[in-house]
Design an enzyme around this catalytic site. Sequence first.
Site, mmCIF file in Angstrom:
data_model
loop_
_atom_site.group_PDB
_atom_site.id
_atom_site.type_symbol
_atom_site.label_atom_id
_atom_site.label_comp_id
_atom_site.label_asym_id
_atom_site.label_seq_id
_atom_site.Cartn_x
_atom_site.Cartn_y
_atom_site.Cartn_z
ATOM 1 N N GLY A 254 0.304 -4.966 1.859
ATOM 2 C CA GLY A 254 -0.845 -5.257 0.990
ATOM 3 C C GLY A 254 -0.459 -5.998 -0.272
ATOM 4 N N HIS B 275 0.850 -1.195 0.000
ATOM 5 C CA HIS B 275 0.000 0.000 0.000
ATOM 6 C C HIS B 275 0.890 1.251 0.000
ATOM 7 C CE1 HIS B 275 -3.368 2.544 1.052
ATOM 8 N NE2 HIS B 275 -4.166 1.542 1.250
ATOM 9 N N TYR C 65 -5.524 -4.117 10.098
ATOM 10 C CA TYR C 65 -5.918 -4.788 8.841
ATOM 11 C C TYR C 65 -7.409 -5.110 8.909
ATOM 12 C CZ TYR C 65 -3.995 -6.424 4.451
ATOM 13 O OH TYR C 65 -3.658 -6.529 3.124
#
Length: 259
Positions: free
Chosen positions: A108, A64, A138
């Site tokens: 991610g 991410h 998460y």
Amino acid sequence: MTLVTTEVRGDVGIATLNNPERRNVLSQPMVQAIVAALHDFARQRLRVVVLRAAAGSKVWSAGHDVHELPEQGRDPLGWDDPLRHLIREIEICPAPVIAMVEGSVWGGACETVMACDLVVAAPTVTFALTPARLGVPYNISGMLTLLNGSNMRIAKEMAFTAKPIGAERAERLGIVNHVVPADTLEAFCLAMAGDIAANAPLSVAVMKEQLRILAGAHPMTPQGFERVAGLRRLVYDSADYREGIRAFKEKREPVFRGE
Ligand code: LCV
């Protein structure tokens, strides 16, 4: 700059992450480019997708884009977050997606690889799941991807320690289908893609969709959902969450105080 380059070889679509300067972070523009490639391959009725980084990459993807994470008061992994959108698009893509992995895989991007249908990795590949290192709560469908892509013990080890695991161990654990020398990785993936493409695509697609539905078939009560939402909000509202993101941006180790 083209964040994802695409190529078609017979019935196989190849999407290559192409932002090495920023270590192929899964920013919103990067995710949009990957999803556009998946949709284009589907329009061409391609039978297999290979998702890869450039040959010789030291980092497959750094996960991410931390600069896109909200600093306070908003779920960093909500339904419309780019990463969540990418995971769903890979899962509903009618063609099997082969993750062809060279380099390190972070956060991610680990989930992205695990959401792919098949994983073929070079021997030096590592996988590190990093929410705990950033103080990020998460999300539950992400936890399910991790659980389905490994097993409970390994999901806990990866999530709690945030330490990398190597390709050979990942293969022993079933997280990776095959570990293949880097110089034969592309040929191996394309040969596997060819095996799949030679079969009946409707049969393959329906089996992929059945396995997606079965993998997601977990009952959750409304109270259970609300409890998880409440617990996650305590985390993304916490000082530790702010500290994790700031430490990353300031290129220093975080100091978490559990509040
Ligand atoms: C933004 C980056 C990133 C990045 N975001 O190169 O799973 S969760 O919940 O944690 C989720 C929220 C998530 O996925 O979070 C991200 C998790 N990812 C990581 O923790 C990996 C962070 N990156 C690194 O540890 C290093 O960048 C690696 C080891 C991947 C590569 O190291 P290397 O020395 O080769 P740099 O660190 O110099 O990175 C090159 C540029 O990419 C940016 C980084 O800030 C740098 O840009 P600047 O020179 O402008 O600072 N970058 C790397 N990862 N996830 N930006």
